[in-house]
Write an enzyme that holds these catalytic residues in place. Structure first.
Site, PDB file in Angstrom:
ATOM      1  N   CYS A 159       0.790  -1.231   0.000  1.00 39.81           N
ATOM      2  CA  CYS A 159       0.000   0.000   0.000  1.00 39.81           C
ATOM      3  C   CYS A 159       0.822   1.282   0.000  1.00 39.81           C
ATOM      4  O   CYS A 159       0.252   2.374  -0.024  1.00 39.81           O
ATOM      5  CB  CYS A 159      -0.972  -0.011   1.178  1.00 39.81           C
ATOM      6  SG  CYS A 159      -2.016  -1.483   1.195  1.00 39.81           S
ATOM      7  N   HIS A 292      -2.927   7.820   6.594  1.00 41.28           N
ATOM      8  CA  HIS A 292      -3.131   6.540   5.921  1.00 41.28           C
ATOM      9  C   HIS A 292      -4.507   6.001   6.298  1.00 41.28           C
ATOM     10  O   HIS A 292      -5.250   5.543   5.439  1.00 41.28           O
ATOM     11  CB  HIS A 292      -2.026   5.561   6.305  1.00 41.28           C
ATOM     12  CG  HIS A 292      -2.081   4.268   5.574  1.00 41.28           C
ATOM     13  ND1 HIS A 292      -2.004   4.182   4.199  1.00 41.28           N
ATOM     14  CD2 HIS A 292      -2.228   2.986   6.016  1.00 41.28           C
ATOM     15  CE1 HIS A 292      -2.087   2.921   3.824  1.00 41.28           C
ATOM     16  NE2 HIS A 292      -2.233   2.169   4.912  1.00 41.28           N
ATOM     17  N   HIS A 327      -9.889   1.790   0.253  1.00 41.25           N
ATOM     18  CA  HIS A 327      -8.427   1.721   0.302  1.00 41.25           C
ATOM     19  C   HIS A 327      -7.924   1.230  -1.052  1.00 41.25           C
ATOM     20  O   HIS A 327      -8.078   0.059  -1.397  1.00 41.25           O
ATOM     21  CB  HIS A 327      -8.002   0.779   1.418  1.00 41.25           C
ATOM     22  CG  HIS A 327      -6.527   0.760   1.673  1.00 41.25           C
ATOM     23  ND1 HIS A 327      -5.629   1.504   0.934  1.00 41.25           N
ATOM     24  CD2 HIS A 327      -5.770   0.088   2.595  1.00 41.25           C
ATOM     25  CE1 HIS A 327      -4.415   1.291   1.370  1.00 41.25           C
ATOM     26  NE2 HIS A 327      -4.469   0.427   2.386  1.00 41.25           N
TER      27      HIS A 327
END
Length: 599
Positions: A159, A292, A327
């Site tokens: 990620c 995040h 996400h």
């Protein structure tokens, strides 16, 4: 004094819009793109996702790609975002051969591989898609739609992939290796990683609520975004102005766990601290943090602790934009960097949607629309294995450029190889094979492995893939032979990553369906598992990235190490090249006509 790194263009596609204008409208009006699954065909319709609101066919039509062309959803989204970024920066086709392209992805062409895996194994159908499985192929498809770039490479650090692509591009510009580099990432939703995250039990059946007391997990998303990084001199010559400035950035490793973040957020703290240090900006000058903020209990608490460590009692406004898009995994760093640029340009704080109750010992995020002039934004992107990156994006104020901090010029000079260790089809961890090599006549051979118990405890080794054991053994041997106690960076190149575990997960998914899948196989399938496990085993918190671009993966890793040394950021690096084959995967590659490239 080096020139500032200007951001002269950007493009984005996600669940909230197919371009910057649609994206800005959604952010200003608190309109989420997360909803029921529509395009991905899966048994798990209980999970909300943030899908791009176009089918593959519609994206092909938009980009004028013929119906029978071999491509992937990751590449198609990448083309849409790259097209907008190039136009936004006034990049013409004639300029492409002098510009670099760096992309981040982990899924790559998995959307096709998971559909056709049993065909790959059992027959000749769909074998043309074998060549687009890997991450590097998706980057090349995206880039080649617009011409032949000066160079193309791919980062795969889960990620944080796109964020690390941005860091590499910035370092290349600072070293004088390029005047313009297009950086970012693209990632589509697949059954593979939807089920992988589900096996880890971190998906929420409701819209995600980062930093909320009731948070229960993340919603997956997809999308792509690219930024055009450019020197001040190049921008002036072309007559373009900066939309924002990349003033700082940092990468560090949590070195704690393959998927979980440490309780004190050590890696996140180090990455943010490094970004501020490079920019010579004090914490008090940060106007907003784009967190995040995945919505998982572990991540949000860990990130909260890291932010509190760095900012103390004066934590700036902070929010997660993942409730807007889901996400977007490998693409999240560049997508959210574009959100930060839009916030700078339009003077607003993005809202942390769905938040209602403060979590214990956590951050209270921005939960109401706020108009505010912004100058400096910190943007975080954290990946599996504790691969943590942070970027500092600032509003361009050209009257202040003469007051920018002194950054050391890149230095030239000899670099030395202190040690080298290998495990292969030759005798391992020694140089005997150089004088007495073993001659092989068969096309596929397994490596000769040492006794791994000398490097890894039996409990740890029991569930560990062979490529991971080999990486740990060679890494520990190389560090010992170098005479160093530790290294400043761990940089890995791998064409396919942990293919054995990928194969196990794909086979179970294809034959047994989407229930009761092993989280171990998923955790060990990501490319940067290799670097992260080496860091965990050696307790190394330094710079940590993984390149996954076919045969040049190791070359890219080595180049990164050289750049970091020339910039004075590191004095030593463990640079590894790791790949593996299984009999099944060997036959798949052979069927796809790939063995000339990889054997």
């Amino acid at each position: 004094m080096t020139n500032p790194i200007l951001i002269t263009g950007c493009g984005v596609v996600s669940a909230i819009g197919n371009n910057k204008a649609e994206t800005l409208d959604a952010l200003l009006n608190n309109r989420s793109g997360v909803g029921e699954l529509f395009y991905l065909k899966t048994e798990h319709n209980e999970f909300p996702v943030g899908e791009v609101k176009m089918s593959d066919e519609e994206m092909r039509k938009l980009m004028n790609i013929r119906d029978n062309a071999i491509t992937t959803r990751t590449a198609l989204m990448g083309m849409i975002a790259l097209d907008e970024a190039l136009k936004d920066a006034k990049i013409t086709p004639e300029m492409i051969p002098n510009i670099g392209f760096i992309s981040g992805t982990t899924v790559g062409g998995m959307d096709m591989s998971e559909q056709f895996y049993l065909d790959y194994v059992n027959n000749e159908k769909h074998k043309e898609y074998i060549a687009v499985h890997d991450c590097g192929s998706c980057s090349e498809m995206t880039a080649e739609h617009f011409g032949k770039f000066a160079f193309v490479t791919t980062l795969s650090t889960a990620c944080s992939s796109a964020a690390n692509a941005i860091i590499l591009g910035a370092n290349m510009i600072r070293c004088g290796e390029a005047d313009i580099v297009v950086v970012g990432g693209s990632e589509c939703i697949t059954k593979f990683h939807l089920n992988g995250f589900n096996s880890l039990m971190i998906l929420d059946t409701k819209p995600c609520r980062p930093f909320d007391a009731t948070r229960a997990g993340l919603n997956l998303g997809e999308g792509a975004a690219y930024l055009v990084l450019e020197t001040e001199e190049s921008a002036k010559k072309r007559g373009v102005r900066a939309q924002a400035i990349l003033t700082g950035y940092g990468n560090a490793c949590d070195a704690f766990h393959q998927t979980a973040s440490s309780p004190d957020g050590e890696g996140a703290y180090r990455a943010m601290q490094e970004a501020l240090k490079l920019a010579d900006i004090q914490p008090d000058n940060i106007d907003y943090i784009n967190a995040h903020g995945t919505g998982t209990p572990n991540n949000d608490l860990s990130e909260s602790q890291a932010v509190k460590r760095l900012f103390g009692e004066n934590v700036p406004p902070m929010s997660s934009t993942k409730p807007f898009t889901g996400h977007t995994t490998s693409a999240s760093g560049s997508i959210e960097a574009v959100f930060c640029i839009l916030a700078l340009q339009n003077g607003f704080l993005p809202v942390n949607l769905n938040w209602s109750q403060p979590m214990d010992d956590g951050i209270v995020p921005v939960h109401q629309q706020v108009k505010k002039e912004l100058k400096h934004i910190l943007c975080n992107a954290f990946g599996f294995g504790g691969n943590d990156s942070s970027m500092l994006i600032s509003k361009p104020r050209f009257d202040e450029l003469n007051d920018r901090p002194m950054v050391p010029e890149p230095v030239e000079g000899p670099l030395y190889v202190l040690s080298a260790k290998q495990i292969s089809v030759q005798q391992p961890l020694c140089e005997d094979w150089m004088t007495q090599p073993v001659d092989y006549q068969t096309p596929f051979n397994r490596s000769i492995d040492p006794s791994f118990k000398d490097y890894i405890s039996p409990i740890e080794a029991r569930r560990m893939g062979k490529i991971l054991k080999r990486a740990i053994a060679t890494s520990k041997e190389a560090i010992t032979a170098s005479g160093l106690e530790t290294v400043d960076a761990i940089i890995t190149g791998t064409g396919y990553g942990c293919i054995e575990n990928t194969e196990f997960f794909l086979e179970a998914l294809s034959k047994d369906g989407e229930q009761m899948l092993s989280p171990t196989y998923f955790m060990q399938s990501t490319h940067n598992t290799i670097s992260s496990l080496v860091a965990i085993q050696t307790k190394n918190h330094g710079y940590n990235v993984t390149y996954a671009h076919k045969g040049i993966s190791f070359d890219s890793a080595l180049q990164d190490a050289v750049l970091q040394m020339r910039l004075g950021k590191i004095n030593s690096a463990l640079v590894g090249g790791h790949d593996e084959l299984t009999p099944t995967f060997y036959n798949i590659l052979k069927k796809g006509g790939m063995m000339g490239q990889y054997d």
